[in-house]
Write a protein that holds these residues in place. Structure first.
Motif, PDB file in Angstrom:
ATOM      1  N   SER A 161       0.828  -1.201   0.000  1.00  9.62           N
ATOM      2  CA  SER A 161       0.000   0.000   0.000  1.00  9.62           C
ATOM      3  C   SER A 161       0.868   1.260   0.000  1.00  9.62           C
ATOM      4  CB  SER A 161      -0.912   0.000   1.232  1.00  9.62           C
ATOM      5  OG  SER A 161      -1.661   1.198   1.304  1.00  9.62           O
ATOM      6  N   ALA A 162       1.920   1.246   0.821  1.00  9.97           N
ATOM      7  CA  ALA A 162       2.827   2.405   0.873  1.00  9.97           C
ATOM      8  C   ALA A 162       3.529   2.609  -0.461  1.00  9.97           C
ATOM      9  CB  ALA A 162       3.857   2.205   1.990  1.00  9.97           C
ATOM     10  N   LEU A 163       3.926   1.516  -1.087  1.00  5.43           N
ATOM     11  CA  LEU A 163       4.592   1.591  -2.387  1.00  5.43           C
ATOM     12  C   LEU A 163       3.653   2.143  -3.447  1.00  5.43           C
ATOM     13  CD1 LEU A 163       7.064   0.987  -4.133  1.00  5.43           C
ATOM     14  CD2 LEU A 163       6.241  -1.358  -4.383  1.00  5.43           C
ATOM     15  N   THR A 164       2.412   1.664  -3.433  1.00  6.56           N
ATOM     16  CA  THR A 164       1.418   2.140  -4.398  1.00  6.56           C
ATOM     17  C   THR A 164       1.128   3.625  -4.207  1.00  6.56           C
ATOM     18  OG1 THR A 164       0.376  -0.057  -4.503  1.00  6.56           O
ATOM     19  CG2 THR A 164      -0.935   1.821  -5.238  1.00  6.56           C
ATOM     20  N   LYS A 165       1.030   4.043  -2.935  1.00  9.44           N
ATOM     21  CA  LYS A 165       0.768   5.462  -2.653  1.00  9.44           C
ATOM     22  C   LYS A 165       1.913   6.332  -3.151  1.00  9.44           C
ATOM     23  CE  LYS A 165      -2.223   4.841   1.378  1.00  9.44           C
ATOM     24  NZ  LYS A 165      -2.351   5.024   2.864  1.00  9.44           N
ATOM     25  N   MET A 166       3.152   5.870  -2.967  1.00 10.98           N
ATOM     26  CA  MET A 166       4.293   6.644  -3.440  1.00 10.98           C
ATOM     27  C   MET A 166       4.262   6.774  -4.961  1.00 10.98           C
ATOM     28  SD  MET A 166       8.402   5.971  -3.078  1.00 10.98           S
ATOM     29  CE  MET A 166       8.358   4.570  -4.222  1.00 10.98           C
ATOM     30  N   ARG A 167       4.021   5.662  -5.645  1.00  4.71           N
ATOM     31  CA  ARG A 167       3.985   5.690  -7.108  1.00  4.71           C
ATOM     32  C   ARG A 167       2.868   6.599  -7.600  1.00  4.71           C
ATOM     33  NH1 ARG A 167       3.826  -0.375  -9.168  1.00  4.71           N
ATOM     34  NH2 ARG A 167       3.938   0.710 -11.174  1.00  4.71           N
ATOM     35  N   THR A 168       1.696   6.519  -6.952  1.00  9.50           N
ATOM     36  CA  THR A 168       0.564   7.354  -7.343  1.00  9.50           C
ATOM     37  C   THR A 168       0.863   8.826  -7.107  1.00  9.50           C
ATOM     38  OG1 THR A 168      -1.003   5.577  -6.808  1.00  9.50           O
ATOM     39  CG2 THR A 168      -1.881   7.816  -6.951  1.00  9.50           C
ATOM     40  N   SER A 169       1.485   9.121  -5.963  1.00  8.33           N
ATOM     41  CA  SER A 169       1.817  10.506  -5.631  1.00  8.33           C
ATOM     42  C   SER A 169       2.824  11.089  -6.619  1.00  8.33           C
ATOM     43  CB  SER A 169       2.384  10.565  -4.211  1.00  8.33           C
ATOM     44  OG  SER A 169       2.720  11.889  -3.867  1.00  8.33           O
ATOM     45  N   ILE A 170       3.830  10.304  -6.965  1.00  2.00           N
ATOM     46  CA  ILE A 170       4.839  10.770  -7.925  1.00  2.00           C
ATOM     47  C   ILE A 170       4.211  10.987  -9.303  1.00  2.00           C
ATOM     48  CG2 ILE A 170       6.912  10.092  -9.200  1.00  2.00           C
ATOM     49  CD1 ILE A 170       7.952   8.796  -6.669  1.00  2.00           C
ATOM     50  N   LYS A 171       3.355  10.061  -9.701  1.00  2.00           N
ATOM     51  CA  LYS A 171       2.691  10.193 -11.005  1.00  2.00           C
ATOM     52  C   LYS A 171       1.819  11.451 -11.040  1.00  2.00           C
ATOM     53  CE  LYS A 171      -0.220   7.759 -14.337  1.00  2.00           C
ATOM     54  NZ  LYS A 171      -1.066   8.956 -14.599  1.00  2.00           N
ATOM     55  N   THR A 172       1.102  11.703  -9.941  1.00  2.90           N
ATOM     56  CA  THR A 172       0.267  12.898  -9.876  1.00  2.90           C
ATOM     57  C   THR A 172       1.114  14.164  -9.990  1.00  2.90           C
ATOM     58  OG1 THR A 172      -1.369  11.771  -8.471  1.00  2.90           O
ATOM     59  CG2 THR A 172      -1.379  14.180  -8.455  1.00  2.90           C
ATOM     60  N   SER A 173       2.266  14.162  -9.307  1.00  2.00           N
ATOM     61  CA  SER A 173       3.170  15.323  -9.354  1.00  2.00           C
ATOM     62  C   SER A 173       3.717  15.533 -10.763  1.00  2.00           C
ATOM     63  CB  SER A 173       4.322  15.123  -8.369  1.00  2.00           C
ATOM     64  OG  SER A 173       3.841  14.986  -7.047  1.00  2.00           O
ATOM     65  N   VAL A 174       4.086  14.455 -11.405  1.00  2.00           N
ATOM     66  CA  VAL A 174       4.630  14.546 -12.769  1.00  2.00           C
ATOM     67  C   VAL A 174       3.553  15.014 -13.744  1.00  2.00           C
ATOM     68  CG1 VAL A 174       5.560  13.224 -14.703  1.00  2.00           C
ATOM     69  CG2 VAL A 174       6.433  12.840 -12.396  1.00  2.00           C
ATOM     70  N   ASP A 175       2.343  14.472 -13.597  1.00  2.00           N
ATOM     71  CA  ASP A 175       1.242  14.889 -14.482  1.00  2.00           C
ATOM     72  C   ASP A 175       0.942  16.375 -14.312  1.00  2.00           C
ATOM     73  OD1 ASP A 175       1.018  12.344 -15.445  1.00  2.00           O
ATOM     74  OD2 ASP A 175      -0.682  11.780 -14.181  1.00  2.00           O
ATOM     75  N   LYS A 176       1.011  16.865 -13.082  1.00  2.00           N
ATOM     76  CA  LYS A 176       0.777  18.282 -12.840  1.00  2.00           C
ATOM     77  C   LYS A 176       1.879  19.122 -13.486  1.00  2.00           C
ATOM     78  CE  LYS A 176      -0.039  21.691  -9.200  1.00  2.00           C
ATOM     79  NZ  LYS A 176       0.808  22.706  -9.835  1.00  2.00           N
ATOM     80  N   ALA A 177       3.118  18.648 -13.371  1.00  2.00           N
ATOM     81  CA  ALA A 177       4.232  19.372 -13.986  1.00  2.00           C
ATOM     82  C   ALA A 177       4.064  19.429 -15.503  1.00  2.00           C
ATOM     83  CB  ALA A 177       5.552  18.703 -13.613  1.00  2.00           C
ATOM     84  N   LYS A 178       3.615  18.330 -16.085  1.00  2.00           N
ATOM     85  CA  LYS A 178       3.394  18.311 -17.538  1.00  2.00           C
ATOM     86  C   LYS A 178       2.305  19.305 -17.932  1.00  2.00           C
ATOM     87  CE  LYS A 178       4.769  13.505 -18.352  1.00  2.00           C
ATOM     88  NZ  LYS A 178       4.307  12.162 -18.761  1.00  2.00           N
ATOM     89  N   ALA A 179       1.248  19.364 -17.111  1.00  2.00           N
ATOM     90  CA  ALA A 179       0.171  20.309 -17.404  1.00  2.00           C
ATOM     91  C   ALA A 179       0.649  21.747 -17.251  1.00  2.00           C
ATOM     92  CB  ALA A 179      -1.010  20.043 -16.470  1.00  2.00           C
ATOM     93  N   ASP A 180       1.477  21.991 -16.220  1.00  2.00           N
ATOM     94  CA  ASP A 180       2.007  23.337 -16.005  1.00  2.00           C
ATOM     95  C   ASP A 180       2.948  23.768 -17.122  1.00  2.00           C
ATOM     96  OD1 ASP A 180       0.567  23.539 -13.689  1.00  2.00           O
ATOM     97  OD2 ASP A 180       2.236  23.041 -12.355  1.00  2.00           O
ATOM     98  N   CYS A 181       3.558  22.788 -17.799  1.00  2.00           N
ATOM     99  CA  CYS A 181       4.469  23.107 -18.902  1.00  2.00           C
ATOM    100  C   CYS A 181       3.761  23.877 -20.005  1.00  2.00           C
ATOM    101  CB  CYS A 181       5.055  21.815 -19.480  1.00  2.00           C
ATOM    102  SG  CYS A 181       6.446  21.162 -18.539  1.00  2.00           S
ATOM    103  N   THR A 182       2.482  23.620 -20.157  1.00  2.00           N
ATOM    104  CA  THR A 182       1.712  24.275 -21.220  1.00  2.00           C
ATOM    105  C   THR A 182       0.888  25.440 -20.681  1.00  2.00           C
ATOM    106  OG1 THR A 182      -0.143  22.733 -20.890  1.00  2.00           O
ATOM    107  CG2 THR A 182       1.545  22.112 -22.495  1.00  2.00           C
ATOM    108  N   SER A 183       1.127  25.797 -19.414  1.00  2.00           N
ATOM    109  CA  SER A 183       0.320  26.862 -18.803  1.00  2.00           C
ATOM    110  C   SER A 183       1.127  28.110 -18.490  1.00  2.00           C
ATOM    111  CB  SER A 183      -0.325  26.337 -17.511  1.00  2.00           C
ATOM    112  OG  SER A 183      -1.134  25.224 -17.790  1.00  2.00           O
ATOM    113  N   GLY A 184       2.361  28.164 -18.991  1.00  2.00           N
ATOM    114  CA  GLY A 184       3.170  29.354 -18.783  1.00  2.00           C
ATOM    115  C   GLY A 184       3.834  29.451 -17.431  1.00  2.00           C
ATOM    116  N   VAL A 185       3.857  28.363 -16.681  1.00  2.00           N
ATOM    117  CA  VAL A 185       4.523  28.369 -15.375  1.00  2.00           C
ATOM    118  C   VAL A 185       6.028  28.398 -15.586  1.00  2.00           C
ATOM    119  CG1 VAL A 185       4.830  27.140 -13.197  1.00  2.00           C
ATOM    120  CG2 VAL A 185       2.614  27.097 -14.358  1.00  2.00           C
TER     121      VAL A 185
END
Length: 266
Positions: A161-185
């Protein structure tokens, strides 16, 4: 007539040129800065794709290593249990042989019906005591094994469960960074935010695993309970067999005395 240039007008024209050039240079610098920032952001977002692939690979390696460790642990526990079970079986088989030999020797010594009856009763009492002790010990061992298995499963489930949460959290952070790449951040904000999010996810995982590993200390209670049950089984066995031996000795003594008295009277 001689034309004399208007110095005040010429001076004004001359003075305006540097200002116009300075304004143009400043604009160019700002434009260059913006282009540089855009290029930095583009490069960061490009590297982000590569970094994402690397993180996914690392997470998969960690998951594979964890599954391998889990399998090895299960195999080790199973093997150790099998060895202990075989050893216990050998000890019990040897005990059965010793008791049978002892019974035969007693039967060879028996000369009266009372002694033979006492031996039959003694044998029955001893075998009942042996079965009772074995049942109690087997129950204690099964209870302990079930407790250990439950603790092991919980630890494995919590780790997964801890491993899955870490992977999910990292993926969420990366997805947000990708979205911010196209938002002028800005790239500085992108880099700082992503690094902080990933560090937090990894720290949370390490803390969770550290807490999970301490769960093994709980198994001490199971070991104490097992020992208490086995000690009680041994104590009950000793009480029953001590009484059986005393009764057998009394029967032999009484039978011998009676036989001697009868012989003397004759």
């Amino acid at each position: 007539s001689i034309l004399v240039p208007n110095l005040s007008v010429a001076s004004a024209i001359t003075n305006t040129r540097p200002e116009r050039n300075a304004t143009k240079t400043e604009a160019e610098r700002e434009d260059a800065k913006e282009k540089a920032k855009t290029e930095q952001t583009a490069q960061f977002c490009k590297r982000l794709e590569q970094a994402t692939s690397k993180m996914v690979s690392e997470a998969e390696t960690l998951r594979t290593r964890w599954n391998s460790t889990k399998t090895e642990k299960k195999s080790e526990i199973s093997e150790n249990r099998e060895k202990r079970g075989d050893k216990l079986g050998e000890v019990r088989e040897a005990g059965d042989d010793r008791r049978e030999n002892h019974y035969k020797k007693l039967e060879e010594r028996a000369t009266t019906d009372a002694q033979k009856t006492a031996i039959v009763k003694f044998k029955s009492t001893m075998e009942t005591a042996v079965r009772t002790r074995r049942t109690a010990i087997d129950t204690a061992l099964r209870t302990y094994k079930a407790g250990v298995d439950a603790l092991l499963k919980k630890r494995q489930d919590d780790t997964q469960s801890a491993l899955t949460k870490m992977r999910t959290s990292i993926k969420t952070s990366v997805d947000k960074a990708k979205a911010d790449c196209t938002s002028g951040v800005s790239v500085e904000t992108l880099r700082t935010t992503l690094r902080a999010s990933i560090d937090t996810a990894r720290t949370t995982y390490k803390q969770s695993v550290s807490t999970i590993e301490k769960v093994k200390d709980v198994s001490q209670a199971s070991r104490d309970a097992r020992k208490a049950e086995i000690d009680k089984a041994q104590a009950d066995f000793k009480t029953a067999t001590t009484k059986a031996v005393a009764n057998l000795k009394a029967a032999f003594t009484s039978s011998t005395a009676t036989s001697t008295g009868t012989s003397t009277n004759q």
